[in-house]
Design a protein around this motif. Structure first.
Motif: not given
Lengths: 331, 254
Positions: A93, A97, A284, A287-288, A294
């Motif tokens: 994040g 990154p 994760e 959330e990407t 990411h």
């Protein structure tokens, strides 16, 4: 028009035909028979469907994952392979990154090694007990029970780790959280034990009886026969069982997601929270944004994990092949 | 005791698998440095009897034994007798060659190593003399560290014989040792067994009556769990005293 009876006839025709047709010798196997051809086509299509799907998954994994190294990240910075493998900070994040997966790989490996330290002695002990000590009646129910344990859903084991082991560890060692490397290792070991015990027991059981008799006839005690004949002869199967158990532990996601604590840090204490590769991906990916760096990095972790478990499996078949072909020459 | 000519004495032996009686009231003396052949149709109890002599039947659950078996005067089924000790003193060669999947050297050294012989020199000596005694030394002396499984069937069986001889047993048991071999390998084993007589007491189970007649000094005929007749091989094959023995030898059954 396809009716039920048409479909039915399509599937039964080959069977009836083989039953009624006169035998044609070996040439009949060459696929001239129309019934044979239908069933060949069906099985070929089914077989290639599975194979193609798997190959496409690998292709997809590599395309999405290698994008991380080909395209620059959102802020224009580039991620090199060295930064990825050897970087010790996983801060997807931040700007720019940081995609260093060393702590994640270290977590996966340390959790696997620690669980191996528990699961190999316990699994082997179970196998040796079942094959060489237990009477036929214990064996009769013991083996199925152990194989049933392999059917335990990993999320249930994760619950036990969270709600039983974690509070216990927290109190016993007086640490802030019981969700750590050791907790995950214990639960992974519980998952691997049935695999190791069951395959190792099969290998020990398949050692020919006349070899055991030869050993007894030379005045060997049961323990000597076990250590000098039975175990060495079963070594390839036992080794394959251990590696399959460990591969399962390394690829396992739910238990480490729930019990390992989830901190992406390089750690050497079993009581520290860690974040293995599998749980990183699982936690994760939701959330990407699709196509973000990411997102690609998580796929690149997937590639790394795939290569690691692939290497483990290669090692397993190498060990199995080595001992069976050379006739245990080294032993 | 040393002057006693009997290596093995069997006294009123009865043996049961569960409820089924496999051997009935066997009495037999086996002389030292002789070859004794046990013959009889399949299922007559001759193999069971042989495996009682080194307590191999201990490995089967639910068996029961009455009577006594004396090995050079010692009761091998006495409570204080250890089966592993008995098996060191009574060697065995099986029906099918069963070498360990180890090197030739380690096959022969297996027994001595079990009993604590560790120094390389001593082991080398035992391996060489055992392989010589089994007439295998010349064929394998350059390949001692090759897998035993690379040998032919006949060589494997001679290796199993060498493995048993490495323990210098007081008695050597052979359970149809040539039934899985070709005629040339068979005659090699037979010659060997006749040579071994000078230093060992050999008890051999065989289905092959010519073999019994060729190599043994004494022959025992078993039928339905009973020892029907035993005596000098010449006499058993030319002048059997019992009708059943004569029927079996002349091929009327079995």
């Amino acid at each position: 028009m396809i009716t039920h009876s048409n479909v039915w006839r399509f599937f039964t025709k080959p069977l009836m035909k083989t039953r009624l047709a006169p035998r044609r010798g070996l040439n009949g196997l060459a696929g001239k028979d129309i019934g044979d051809r239908q069933s060949r086509i069906i099985f070929t299509v089914l077989g290639f469907t599975a194979l193609t799907a798997l190959l496409l998954i690998v292709l997809f994994l590599f395309l999405e994952g290698t994008a991380l190294f080909i395209h620059p990240a959102e802020d224009g910075s580039r991620v090199g392979l060295g930064d990825f493998i050897l970087g010790s900070f996983w801060y997807p994040g931040y700007t720019p990154p940081e995609f260093g997966i060393l702590p994640l790989m270290a977590a996966s490996l340390s959790v696997t090694v620690l669980s191996a330290c528990l699961s190999i002695p316990l699994g082997m002990g179970t196998a040796l007990y079942l094959s060489s000590v237990a009477g036929p009646r214990v064996r009769e129910w013991g083996k199925p029970v152990i194989e049933l344990l392999a059917a335990m859903p990993s999320v249930v084991l994760g619950l036990v780790g969270m709600m039983v082991i974690a509070p216990f560890m927290q109190e016993w060692w007086d640490v802030p959280s019981g969700l750590n490397m050791l907790n995950a290792s214990v639960m992974l070991a519980l998952m691997a034990i049935p695999t190791i015990a069951s395959i190792a027991d099969d290998a020990l059981e398949s050692v020919p009886r006349d070899l055991l008799e030869a050993s007894y006839a030379l005045g060997a005690t049961p323990l000597q026969t076990l250590m000098r004949t039975r175990l060495p002869c079963a070594l390839s199967g036992v080794g394959a069982g251990i590696i399959l158990g460990l591969t399962r532990a390394m690829g396992e996601t739910m238990v480490v997601l729930m019990c390992a604590g989830g901190a992406a840090q390089l750690s050497f204490s079993p009581l520290d929270a860690v974040r293995p590769m599998t749980s990183t991906i699982a936690a994760e990916m939701g959330e990407t944004a699709v196509g973000s760096s990411h997102y690609s990095a998580l796929f690149a972790i997937g590639i790394t994990l795939f290569l690691m478990t692939f290497a483990f499996n290669l090692l397993a078949s190498f060990i199995a092949g080595r001992y069976s072909q050379k006739g245990y020459q080294a032993a | 005791m040393v002057n006693d000519p009997n290596a093995v004495e069997v006294k009123t032996l009865n043996f049961f698998y569960g409820e089924k009686q496999a051997l009935k009231n066997i009495n037999l003396d086996i002389k030292r440095n002789e070859i004794t052949a046990l013959i009889g149709p399949s299922g007559c109890g001759k193999s069971t009897f042989l495996r009682l002599l080194n307590r191999m039947n201990d490995l089967i659950a639910g068996v029961r034994l009455e009577g006594k078996i004396l090995l050079n005067g010692m009761d091998i089924y006495a409570p204080e007798a250890e089966s592993a000790d008995i098996r060191r003193r009574v060697g065995m060669v099986f029906q099918k060659p069963n070498p360990f999947p180890k090197s030739i050297f380690n096959n022969v050294a297996y027994g001595p190593m079990l009993h604590g012989i560790k120094n390389k020199h001593g082991l080398n000596r035992i391996v060489e003399s055992s392989l010589r005694a089994a007439a295998l030394w010349e064929e394998v002396k350059d390949d001692l560290h090759k897998s035993a499984l690379s040998l032919s069937g006949g060589q494997q069986q001679r290796l199993c014989l060498a493995r048993a001889l490495a323990m210098e047993p007081e008695v050597l048991l052979m359970d149809e040792p040539t039934s899985a071999l070709d005629p040339i390998s068979t005659s090699k084993i037979e010659e060997l067994v006749m040579d071994l007589k000078n230093s060992y007491t050999v008890i051999i189970v065989t289905h092959n009556m010519q073999q019994a007649a060729r190599i043994s000094d004494k022959t025992c005929f078993f039928y339905m769990g009973e020892l029907i007749e035993s005596g000098a091989t010449d006499q058993i094959f030319t002048l059997p005293q019992q009708r059943q023995t004569e029927n079996y030898i002349t091929g009327r059954f079995g």
